[in-house]
Each structure stands twice: as structure tokens, then as C-alpha cells.
Design an enzyme around this catalytic site. Sequence first.
Site, PDB file in Angstrom:
ATOM      1  N   TYR A 145       8.526  48.466  44.895  1.00  0.00           N
ATOM      2  CA  TYR A 145       8.256  48.398  43.626  1.00  0.00           C
ATOM      3  C   TYR A 145       7.600  47.094  43.194  1.00  0.00           C
ATOM      4  O   TYR A 145       7.181  46.604  43.828  1.00  0.00           O
ATOM      5  CB  TYR A 145       9.803  47.718  42.929  1.00  0.00           C
ATOM      6  CG  TYR A 145      10.037  47.293  41.133  1.00  0.00           C
ATOM      7  CD1 TYR A 145      10.457  48.680  40.967  1.00  0.00           C
ATOM      8  CD2 TYR A 145       9.172  46.494  40.872  1.00  0.00           C
ATOM      9  CE1 TYR A 145      10.539  48.117  40.182  1.00  0.00           C
ATOM     10  CE2 TYR A 145      10.055  45.905  39.646  1.00  0.00           C
ATOM     11  CZ  TYR A 145       9.760  47.462  39.352  1.00  0.00           C
ATOM     12  OH  TYR A 145      10.304  46.909  37.441  1.00  0.00           O
ATOM     13  N   VAL A 152      13.640  53.016  48.594  1.00  0.00           N
ATOM     14  CA  VAL A 152      12.717  53.473  47.646  1.00  0.00           C
ATOM     15  C   VAL A 152      13.004  52.187  46.958  1.00  0.00           C
ATOM     16  O   VAL A 152      13.378  51.033  47.149  1.00  0.00           O
ATOM     17  CB  VAL A 152      12.912  53.840  46.355  1.00  0.00           C
ATOM     18  CG1 VAL A 152      14.425  54.022  46.416  1.00  0.00           C
ATOM     19  CG2 VAL A 152      12.480  54.287  45.179  1.00  0.00           C
ATOM     20  N   CYS A 153      12.312  51.501  45.685  1.00  0.00           N
ATOM     21  CA  CYS A 153      12.199  50.275  45.222  1.00  0.00           C
ATOM     22  C   CYS A 153      11.785  49.251  45.716  1.00  0.00           C
ATOM     23  O   CYS A 153      10.835  48.509  46.097  1.00  0.00           O
ATOM     24  CB  CYS A 153      13.561  50.843  44.139  1.00  0.00           C
ATOM     25  SG  CYS A 153      13.672  49.480  43.126  1.00  0.00           S
ATOM     26  N   ALA A 154      12.766  48.855  46.228  1.00  0.00           N
ATOM     27  CA  ALA A 154      13.371  47.061  46.479  1.00  0.00           C
ATOM     28  C   ALA A 154      13.506  47.179  48.248  1.00  0.00           C
ATOM     29  O   ALA A 154      12.828  47.115  49.307  1.00  0.00           O
ATOM     30  CB  ALA A 154      14.139  46.418  45.894  1.00  0.00           C
TER      31      ALA A 154
END
Length: 252
Positions: free
Chosen positions: A192, A170-172
Amino acid sequence: MTYTCTGNSTGNTLHTYTIDRYKTRKKRKDIFRDDIQNTNTEHRTPANTTNNNIPYYGTPINNNDCQSSNNSDNNFIEGSEEIETSSVTDVLTRFGAHVVVASVMPDLVCKMSRGLKICADVSIENAANEEWDLIALPGGLPGANHLRDSPSLVELLKRQKEKNKLYGAVCASPAVVLQTHGLLSGPGATCYPAPPFRSVMKNPSDSKVVVQGNVITSQGPGTSLLFALSLGEQLFGKEKADKVAAELLVHR
């Protein structure tokens, strides 16, 4: 840190965030999650036996690990994102997974991106000796960079891919970790929504959560519950995921 959990779609539970092998005396599943420190950075096999290990999602922070109910592994390092880390650990545990948190740093106590300290269950080196149903990576910086630079974690993720087992980020981390090491299923994953991350990915999706075979990706803190519910659905099925979502008052 890495989270791992164990369990299967029939309701057997085992977990470690990193997630370990099934605690039912089946193998635990590993889930790893590391935060991305910089922007350099399929098909799933259903967890249908108690011996399968399940990768779990967690936030990277220096020195930490986490755990959940199926065998899942969550990787942490200094600088991992707190919300992403805790969401995956909490939600997978509600599914009944055994979650184990693993640290890719020398210490087990890690300081997250906003100052929260989390203690991992095991080191990534120990987690790498196990088989996992799921491995999940949290985002956050510089956490994701630490995950990317961990040889033990990268090798574990590559084994997970070769065996067609679940893993997610998730995210970066989709851009920093998975893209960097050729671990995405192809174009269309998400991360992200910032140019430094999206620019390194091929045709990135705007969706909050993307499931591509055995690889699950998501956008960030605000989509962490949806990400964790999707991970749980891959392991335990939609009916169980809908039940957990309703208990959490989450509309999917």
C-alpha cells in the site's frame, strides 16, 4: 483468515481460501491473508502437479478463513480488507482452484475492516498441517497485524518459502507480515503506497502487482483483481489468466 487453493497449470482444480490441498484428491494449496494492524511488520515453483499446494491471497480478519480452486489457503483476521479478501477468493475459484479460508483467530466468524462478516472454513492450526500450492494474505488493519503475530501462519509461510512454493500478500501485508519475517524475495516488492508501509521496505516498487519468483505482492483494494489474476496465472498459466480476465472485463 487465510485462503488456500489447489490445482495446477494443466487445469486440475483444487482450492481453499486459505486454499487446501487439491480436491481432486491431490494435496490442496494454502493461501493465507491477514490484515496489518500496524506498520511493523524466490523464486516460484509452477504448480505443475496435482500434489502441489498453492498459497492464496485473502484479507485478514479476526477469526476467519477462505478458499479457492488449486490448493490455496487464505488467512483472515478481524479487520481484514473485504475487497481484497473476496477478490482473491472469487477469482481463484474462477480459475478452478480449490480455495480454503483459514482464521488465525479463535473463532471462524470474522468481522472485516468495514463491518462485513465472513465465516472461515478452518482454523490456521488445522491448515498448518496441510501442504499448499499457494498461500495468500489480504491486507487491512488491524488484520495484517494479526497475521503477522500468528506463529502457525508464519511457520507455514516459512515452509512455503523453503519449498519454493507460491505465496503472496496485498496492501499492508507485504510490509507488515512478509517484510517483518524476512519473507520477501529482496528489494522491489510493492505494498500500500503510504509512508508507514513503504518506509520499512527496501526500494519498494510503484507497480500495482510485482512478481518476484514465487512471491507476489500488490498495493491494495483497487489492485485486488489484478493481484488475484496474477496469482492464478502463476498456478494455471497466462492463457487461462487472459481468459478469466476477459470474462471479468479486466484489462491487464
